[in-house]
Motif scaffolding. Structure first.
Motif, PDB file in Angstrom:
ATOM      1  N   ALA A  80      11.618  34.156   9.574  1.00  0.00           N
ATOM      2  CA  ALA A  80      12.390  33.928  10.797  1.00  0.00           C
ATOM      3  C   ALA A  80      11.512  33.622  12.003  1.00  0.00           C
ATOM      4  O   ALA A  80      12.021  33.285  13.072  1.00  0.00           O
ATOM      5  N   ASP A  83      12.505  35.240  15.242  1.00  0.00           N
ATOM      6  CA  ASP A  83      13.712  34.729  15.904  1.00  0.00           C
ATOM      7  C   ASP A  83      14.926  35.365  15.234  1.00  0.00           C
ATOM      8  O   ASP A  83      15.236  35.073  14.073  1.00  0.00           O
ATOM      9  N   ASN A  85      18.237  35.030  15.727  1.00  0.00           N
ATOM     10  CA  ASN A  85      19.296  34.097  15.338  1.00  0.00           C
ATOM     11  C   ASN A  85      18.915  33.310  14.086  1.00  0.00           C
ATOM     12  O   ASN A  85      19.746  33.077  13.202  1.00  0.00           O
ATOM     13  N   LYS A  86      17.662  32.901  14.036  1.00  0.00           N
ATOM     14  CA  LYS A  86      17.184  32.158  12.869  1.00  0.00           C
ATOM     15  C   LYS A  86      17.263  33.011  11.606  1.00  0.00           C
ATOM     16  O   LYS A  86      17.655  32.533  10.537  1.00  0.00           O
ATOM     17  N   GLN A  87      16.917  34.284  11.736  1.00  0.00           N
ATOM     18  CA  GLN A  87      16.963  35.167  10.572  1.00  0.00           C
ATOM     19  C   GLN A  87      18.392  35.365  10.068  1.00  0.00           C
ATOM     20  O   GLN A  87      18.634  35.380   8.858  1.00  0.00           O
ATOM     21  N   GLU A  89      20.846  33.226  10.335  1.00  0.00           N
ATOM     22  CA  GLU A  89      21.220  31.971   9.666  1.00  0.00           C
ATOM     23  C   GLU A  89      20.579  31.878   8.277  1.00  0.00           C
ATOM     24  O   GLU A  89      21.226  31.455   7.316  1.00  0.00           O
ATOM     25  N   GLN A  90      19.320  32.279   8.171  1.00  0.00           N
ATOM     26  CA  GLN A  90      18.639  32.244   6.871  1.00  0.00           C
ATOM     27  C   GLN A  90      19.315  33.168   5.870  1.00  0.00           C
ATOM     28  O   GLN A  90      19.486  32.809   4.697  1.00  0.00           O
TER      29      GLN A  90
END
Length: 323
Positions: A80, A83, A85-87, A89-90
């Motif tokens: 991530a 991040d 938000n990125k995590q 989403e992942q």
């Protein structure tokens, strides 16, 4: 019935065709078996917070080592890059992909809670590693952060003779490890009437932020006898600032993690103490728990990997552990 010559030839070719088709079917079996073995491996999503973080990178290496020695599972890795938000989403992508379980080192508590919620809806089991949830129950593998803070501060109190001005350098505020390590620190200070917390601030687990915070503290003119940091990276940053200011030998510095860089600073006499947090042990304990969950088994709800105090007299033992 007696066959004519042409009938004998026809019968011979049919027999030959039958034998060849039988051989062909037999030779195809190993390929089919191989394909079945490949598709029966359990898939585990290994969701990491920050691959650039020195300590977390060692945790990731422990997971990869476990995977290399295990034929039951394969891991799908994500980073991530710190991040939240990125995590999230992942994790959603891995859940949609149909992984059998998730092993997560959360960027923060927002990510931890949302990932646990989304995984529960999809009936995907989750183990949190190193960073636990404050609200939602989950399987956890990591350290007893409070005891690490106690161990760290007890050594500082010993080196200061039970008196002095303490500056506490926190990690990310609200993070369970930050909260519990600092509570452990303060529980020891409360036992010493001549020890006082004179400064406290956050440096986000980061070396450069630790250096900047220490510069500000030194510029304030406040007398500091010890800097007690929630992790080694911040402690090293504080040491660098003190060294540049020419006051390194006037202050006791302590960290937590026992990273190779921290061990080097202990060998040089710059870092007084750290608490070894077994990155490899946590990574392998976490992926093992995730594998158990993927198989429908029930691992321990909480697994603590013990910490160990590192000083100059025993530092060489821990240098060997990282080789």
């Amino acid at each position: 019935m007696r066959l004519t010559g042409s009938q004998s030839i026809t019968a011979f070719f049919f027999l030959l065709l039958f034998l060849l088709s039988g051989c062909a079917s037999h030779s195809a079996l190993p390929a089919v078996e191989k394909e079945e073995k490949e598709t029966t491996k359990l898939q585990i999503g290994a969701v990491f917070a920050d691959g650039q973080d020195p300590w977390l990178s060692f945790l990731m290496n422990g997971v990869k080592e476990y995977e290399d020695g295990n034929e039951e599972m394969e891991a799908v890795y994500t980073d991530a890059e710190n991040d939240s938000n990125k995590q999230i989403e992942q994790a959603e992508e891995l859940i949609a992909r149909g992984v059998d379980s998730l092993m997560v080192t959360p960027v923060d508590m927002v990510a931890a809670e949302l990932i646990l919620e989304k995984a529960a809806r999809a009936d995907v089991p989750v183990v949190l590693v190193n960073r636990e949830s404050l609200e939602t129950e989950s399987v956890y593998v990591g350290s007893d952060a409070f005891s690490f803070g106690v161990m760290q501060m007890e050594e500082v109190a010993k080196q200061l003779g039970g008196k002095g001005n303490i500056a506490i350098m926190n990690g990310q505020i609200g993070h369970p490890a930050q909260k519990q390590r600092t509570e452990g620190n303060k529980s020891v200070i409360e036992q010493h009437k001549s020890m006082n917390i004179v400064l406290e601030g956050t440096a986000g687990w980061n070396r450069e932020q630790g250096k900047e915070l220490m510069k500000n503290w030194l510029e304030s003119g406040q007398n500091i006898d010890a800097v007690v940091a929630n992790n080694d990276e911040m402690a090293i940053g504080a040491i660098q600032a003190a060294e540049e200011a020419g006051v390194l030998d006037q202050i006791v510095f302590a960290g937590i993690d026992g990273t190779p860089d921290a061990l080097s600073f202990i060998q040089q006499g710059k870092l007084a103490a750290t608490v070894f947090q077994d990155a490899k042990g946590q990574g392998q304990g976490g992926i093992d728990a995730a594998l158990q969950l993927a198989k429908g088994e029930k691992p321990e709800a909480t697994t603590y990997i013990p910490g160990e105090l590192i000083l100059k007299e025993n530092v060489d033992v821990y240098v060997e552990k990282w080789k």
